[in-house]
Scaffold this motif. Structure first.
Motif, PDB file in Angstrom:
ATOM      1  N   TRP A  51     -39.722  12.298  -0.296  1.00  0.00           N
ATOM      2  CA  TRP A  51     -39.576  12.144  -1.744  1.00  0.00           C
ATOM      3  C   TRP A  51     -39.704  13.432  -2.553  1.00  0.00           C
ATOM      4  O   TRP A  51     -38.859  13.738  -3.401  1.00  0.00           O
ATOM      5  N   ASP A  86     -38.926   7.833   2.375  1.00  0.00           N
ATOM      6  CA  ASP A  86     -39.382   7.242   1.112  1.00  0.00           C
ATOM      7  C   ASP A  86     -38.278   6.347   0.546  1.00  0.00           C
ATOM      8  O   ASP A  86     -37.376   5.883   1.263  1.00  0.00           O
ATOM      9  N   ASP A  87     -38.334   6.092  -0.735  1.00  0.00           N
ATOM     10  CA  ASP A  87     -37.448   5.138  -1.410  1.00  0.00           C
ATOM     11  C   ASP A  87     -35.962   5.501  -1.254  1.00  0.00           C
ATOM     12  O   ASP A  87     -35.621   6.666  -1.126  1.00  0.00           O
ATOM     13  N   TYR A 127     -40.875   2.971   3.594  1.00  0.00           N
ATOM     14  CA  TYR A 127     -41.387   2.743   2.241  1.00  0.00           C
ATOM     15  C   TYR A 127     -40.948   1.375   1.765  1.00  0.00           C
ATOM     16  O   TYR A 127     -39.823   0.933   2.051  1.00  0.00           O
ATOM     17  N   CYS A 135     -39.349   1.499  -7.027  1.00  0.00           N
ATOM     18  CA  CYS A 135     -39.336   2.359  -8.221  1.00  0.00           C
ATOM     19  C   CYS A 135     -37.939   2.907  -8.479  1.00  0.00           C
ATOM     20  O   CYS A 135     -37.567   3.164  -9.622  1.00  0.00           O
ATOM     21  N   ALA A 136     -37.159   3.075  -7.420  1.00  0.00           N
ATOM     22  CA  ALA A 136     -35.794   3.578  -7.599  1.00  0.00           C
ATOM     23  C   ALA A 136     -34.796   2.430  -7.773  1.00  0.00           C
ATOM     24  O   ALA A 136     -33.578   2.633  -7.745  1.00  0.00           O
ATOM     25  N   LYS A 161     -45.576   3.062   3.448  1.00  0.00           N
ATOM     26  CA  LYS A 161     -46.040   3.398   2.094  1.00  0.00           C
ATOM     27  C   LYS A 161     -45.575   2.276   1.189  1.00  0.00           C
ATOM     28  O   LYS A 161     -44.380   1.955   1.141  1.00  0.00           O
ATOM     29  N   ASP A 163     -45.417   0.679  -2.545  1.00  0.00           N
ATOM     30  CA  ASP A 163     -45.451   1.123  -3.934  1.00  0.00           C
ATOM     31  C   ASP A 163     -45.731  -0.046  -4.891  1.00  0.00           C
ATOM     32  O   ASP A 163     -45.840  -1.199  -4.472  1.00  0.00           O
ATOM     33  N   CYS A 195     -49.923   2.602  -2.558  1.00  0.00           N
ATOM     34  CA  CYS A 195     -49.423   3.546  -3.561  1.00  0.00           C
ATOM     35  C   CYS A 195     -49.358   2.847  -4.915  1.00  0.00           C
ATOM     36  O   CYS A 195     -48.280   2.518  -5.388  1.00  0.00           O
ATOM     37  N   TRP A 197     -51.105   4.227  -7.471  1.00  0.00           N
ATOM     38  CA  TRP A 197     -51.387   5.358  -8.373  1.00  0.00           C
ATOM     39  C   TRP A 197     -52.790   5.341  -8.964  1.00  0.00           C
ATOM     40  O   TRP A 197     -53.032   5.945 -10.018  1.00  0.00           O
ATOM     41  N   ARG A 214     -53.326   6.014  -2.899  1.00  0.00           N
ATOM     42  CA  ARG A 214     -53.079   7.015  -3.939  1.00  0.00           C
ATOM     43  C   ARG A 214     -54.130   6.850  -5.027  1.00  0.00           C
ATOM     44  O   ARG A 214     -54.489   5.731  -5.392  1.00  0.00           O
ATOM     45  N   ASP A 218     -47.901  10.459  -9.883  1.00  0.00           N
ATOM     46  CA  ASP A 218     -47.214  11.382  -8.958  1.00  0.00           C
ATOM     47  C   ASP A 218     -47.539  12.849  -9.226  1.00  0.00           C
ATOM     48  O   ASP A 218     -47.677  13.280 -10.368  1.00  0.00           O
ATOM     49  N   MET A 261     -48.775  13.561  -1.976  1.00  0.00           N
ATOM     50  CA  MET A 261     -48.180  14.393  -0.935  1.00  0.00           C
ATOM     51  C   MET A 261     -48.124  15.847  -1.377  1.00  0.00           C
ATOM     52  O   MET A 261     -48.196  16.161  -2.564  1.00  0.00           O
TER      53      MET A 261
HETATM   54  C1  GLA Z   1     -43.286   6.260  -6.971  1.00  0.00           C
HETATM   55  C2  GLA Z   1     -44.220   6.894  -5.953  1.00  0.00           C
HETATM   56  C3  GLA Z   1     -43.569   8.159  -5.414  1.00  0.00           C
HETATM   57  C4  GLA Z   1     -42.234   7.804  -4.773  1.00  0.00           C
HETATM   58  C5  GLA Z   1     -41.346   7.092  -5.771  1.00  0.00           C
HETATM   59  C6  GLA Z   1     -40.083   6.534  -5.124  1.00  0.00           C
HETATM   60  O1  GLA Z   1     -43.153   7.064  -8.097  1.00  0.00           O
HETATM   61  O2  GLA Z   1     -45.466   7.188  -6.522  1.00  0.00           O
HETATM   62  O3  GLA Z   1     -44.417   8.804  -4.481  1.00  0.00           O
HETATM   63  O4  GLA Z   1     -42.460   6.999  -3.653  1.00  0.00           O
HETATM   64  O5  GLA Z   1     -42.014   6.013  -6.398  1.00  0.00           O
HETATM   65  O6  GLA Z   1     -39.275   5.825  -5.994  1.00  0.00           O
END
Ligand code: GLA
Length: 416
Positions: A51, A86-87, A127, A135-136, A161, A163, A195, A197, A214, A218, A261
């Motif tokens: 990511w 990741d995503d 992920y 998130c994406a 991972k 989210d 994750c 946050w 997390r 980010d 990360m």
């Molecule tokens: C969130 C996570 C990031 C990453 C993005 C992917 O923001 O905290 O680390 O995985 O999503 O969309």
């Protein structure tokens, strides 16, 4: 209508033991669900994730190349083992609800990719998201947790991972526990990376749920300036560091605080990269590189592969370091290590060089979490500079040095 009398009635003497056995079975199996896989992430996980450098621009070929590079660059030999996608790998759910990867990006599928990564002696991470969308904006796991966990296990995935986007109305403890139970039921040991946050204080409840969580929003490749987006803030390395200070008591083998990360090699200066990496090691943070491993300048490699600094992170005691003092942008951190050693780090947060004169004989370091004390009056430690690899005296004499701006002096105090 009168009930017919049963011709044969099972005697109570038989019913009771069977009933008790069923209760015992249910109790044992729910206890099994209530625990994580044993022995996973005894030290903070080390690997790479797509990511930070590549965002949504990922595909099977580059993941393979990254696995190759993890071996050829020396990262694997230094201890990194996970290749984490990741995503934006997600494609569609079939008519039975099973997930499939995006076939233009991952035409050979995840099983083939996992086989390839495993053939290099590495592990593959993936992920997902507790909501119905990631998130994406790709497909999330909501309502499909057990199916997804089973699918990951079938593919040979080793790390998830998970989210927290698009989860309005979901209870975080419930959502993460459901996925933890799903992974457990699928049976393949998978490191579970939470994750959310730090939004719901996972350090208070996730010790039995995930292997790492997390703690913040980010990270960005900035030393001391946060990046403000319209709806959220991406934090700089120093902001994240400050947020870790009250959390150290919650981490330990199998359950780590995750300050996000690494951004080493992603645009900060060499000394900022070195300070970032040193502090993540002082924090016993997961070390998940986020740069392009295929194209690593020698100076990035020198940071990410410094075995003595990594040993501080991976120390078997599993205790996070703490801020011992802070004086006008110069901080001193200590971390207790196995066999009575300590790691020590002077962090210069300012841009100008700072002189240090640290007289160990006038200091008393004690840590209530590990119960360890460094009694410099009684014990003499040898000092080793972990970035130069040089022995630089002992704690008998004051330490005089200059720490450049946005840099560190990191030491190991070795019991003689
Ligand atoms: C969130 C996570 C990031 C990453 C993005 C992917 O923001 O905290 O680390 O995985 O999503 O969309």
């Amino acid at each position: 209508m009168k009930k017919e009398k049963s011709a044969y009635r099972i005697p109570d003497a038989v019913i009771m033991p069977v009933f008790l056995a069923i209760i015992a079975f249910l109790t044992v199996s729910s206890a099994a669900y209530a625990q994580k896989f044993k022995g996973l992430a005894e030290t903070p996980p080390m690997g790479w994730n797509s990511w930070n450098r590549f965002g949504p621009n990922i595909n099977e070929q580059m993941i393979r190349e990254m696995a190759d590079a993890m071996v050829s660059s020396g990262m694997k030999a230094a201890g990194y083992e996970f290749i984490n996608i990741d995503d934006t790998w997600e494609g569609y759910r079939d008519s039975l609800g099973f997930i499939h990867p995006d076939s233009t990006r991952f035409p050979h599928g995840m099983k083939a990719l996992a086989d390839y990564v495993h053939s290099k002696g590495l592990k593959l991470g993936i992920y997902s998201d507790a909501g119905d969308k990631t998130c994406a904006g790709r497909i999330g796991s909501r309502g499909h947790e057990y199916q997804d966990a089973l699918t990951y296990a079938k593919w040979g995935i080793d790390y998830l991972k998970y989210d927290w986007c698009n989860t309005e109305g979901l209870n975080p403890i419930g959502a993460y526990t459901t996925m933890r139970n799903a992974l457990y039921a699928a049976g393949r040991p998978i490191v579970f990376s939470i994750c959310e946050w730090g939004s719901n204080k996972p350090w208070l409840w996730a010790g039995d749920v995930g292997n790492l969580w997390r703690t913040t929003s980010d990270i960005s490749a900035n030393f001391d300036h946060d990046v403000h987006h319209p709806t959220w803030t991406q934090l700089c390395v120093m902001s994240i560091l400050d947020l870790q200070v009250p959390l150290r008591k919650y981490a330990g083998p199998g359950h780590w605080n995750d300050p996000d990360m690494l951004e080493v090699g992603n645009g900060m200066t060499h000394s900022e990269d070195r300070a970032h990496f040193s502090m993540w090691c002082m924090l016993a943070a997961p070390l998940i590189a986020g740069n392009d491993l295929r194209d690593m300048p020698a100076e990035t490699k020198e940071i990410l592969e410094n075995r003595e600094v990594i040993a501080v992170d991976q120390d078997s005691l599993g205790v996070e370091g703490f801020r011992y003092s802070s004086d006008d942008s110069l901080e001193v951190w200590f971390k207790p290590l196995e066999k009575g050693d300590w790691a020590m780090c002077f962090l210069n947060r300012s841009l100008s060089p700072r002189k240090i004169n640290f007289d160990f004989q006038k200091e008393a370091v004690s840590d209530s979490i590990s119960g360890r004390n460094a009694d410099f009056g009684k014990i003499t430690y040898a000092l080793r500079n972990l970035w130069t690899g040089k022995d630089i005296g002992t704690t008998r004499a004051p330490l005089n040095a200059v720490v450049p701006g946005h840099d560190v002096l990191m030491l190991r105090l070795i019991t003689k």
